[in-house]
Scaffold this motif. Sequence first.
Motif, PDB file in Angstrom:
ATOM      1  N   ARG A 161      24.585  22.546   2.671  1.00 15.42           N
ATOM      2  CA  ARG A 161      23.348  22.963   3.335  1.00 15.42           C
ATOM      3  C   ARG A 161      22.594  21.751   3.871  1.00 15.42           C
ATOM      4  N   ASP A 162      22.633  20.645   3.129  1.00 17.42           N
ATOM      5  CA  ASP A 162      21.924  19.436   3.550  1.00 17.42           C
ATOM      6  C   ASP A 162      22.531  18.817   4.809  1.00 17.42           C
ATOM      7  N   LYS A 163      23.773  19.170   5.126  1.00 22.52           N
ATOM      8  CA  LYS A 163      24.396  18.686   6.355  1.00 22.52           C
ATOM      9  C   LYS A 163      24.209  19.682   7.502  1.00 22.52           C
ATOM     10  N   CYS A 185      21.667  21.889   8.003  1.00 18.88           N
ATOM     11  CA  CYS A 185      20.302  21.973   8.512  1.00 18.88           C
ATOM     12  C   CYS A 185      19.975  20.864   9.526  1.00 18.88           C
ATOM     13  N   LYS A 244      15.201  23.606   5.746  1.00 21.44           N
ATOM     14  CA  LYS A 244      15.816  24.359   4.661  1.00 21.44           C
ATOM     15  C   LYS A 244      15.175  25.738   4.519  1.00 21.44           C
TER      16      LYS A 244
END
Length: 222
Positions: free
Chosen positions: A35-37, A39, A46
């Motif tokens: 998810r951190d990549k 977004c 997020k």
Amino acid sequence: MSKRSQKTELPETKRKLLDAGGTLMRRRGINETTRDKVCPAGGVTKGGFFHYFKSKEDLATAAIIRFHELRAGESADAPFRRLVDPLDRVFGRLDFAKEASGGSKGLTKGCLIGMFAQELSSTNPEVRLVCEDRFARIAKDFETDLAEAKARYAPRAAFDPNSLAMMYVSIMQGSLMLAKASESNRVLVENLEQFRAYLQFLFGRSRGSLGKQTKVSVESRN
């Protein structure tokens, strides 16, 4: 607005997440796509992610559906669809599949559906079912032309259009994987040409009504 356009029209934030997630997953696989990549790649917060998706797996399921819809839309607009003779459409589909995958000089990026089927089928039943359904839809679409061509050119032949369509899906998926492994589309192009030769044998000719027809002996397949 066409039904196909309505089907693929999405809220901008959701579209960005699906496009970014699909691209990253297709390039790196789902395990390496976090998810951190996703977004930052989509320019989404997020909070925006969780507004549309509960988890990365939820995003993956939606990405499969969007990937299939986009590819189905491209196929629906392909030149072979406008051919009158069903056998011309059968062979035209093979030409389209070859070029859509990059042709002999390009390199395929692979199929997101096939990648997820390999990565998640044993751990995520929902994703597995979505992949199975999309493969079946691809085969069903091809089956229509195969059935029409069989009725016109080989009505006494024993082959089943549905099984033949699923064979095409299997050949494409395996060839896409081999092409990525070898970093060359050569195997994909060769496999499609082998499948073309097999179809020519089954139908007893090399093409439909466009141009000269080359008849093939059909005694052994009836």
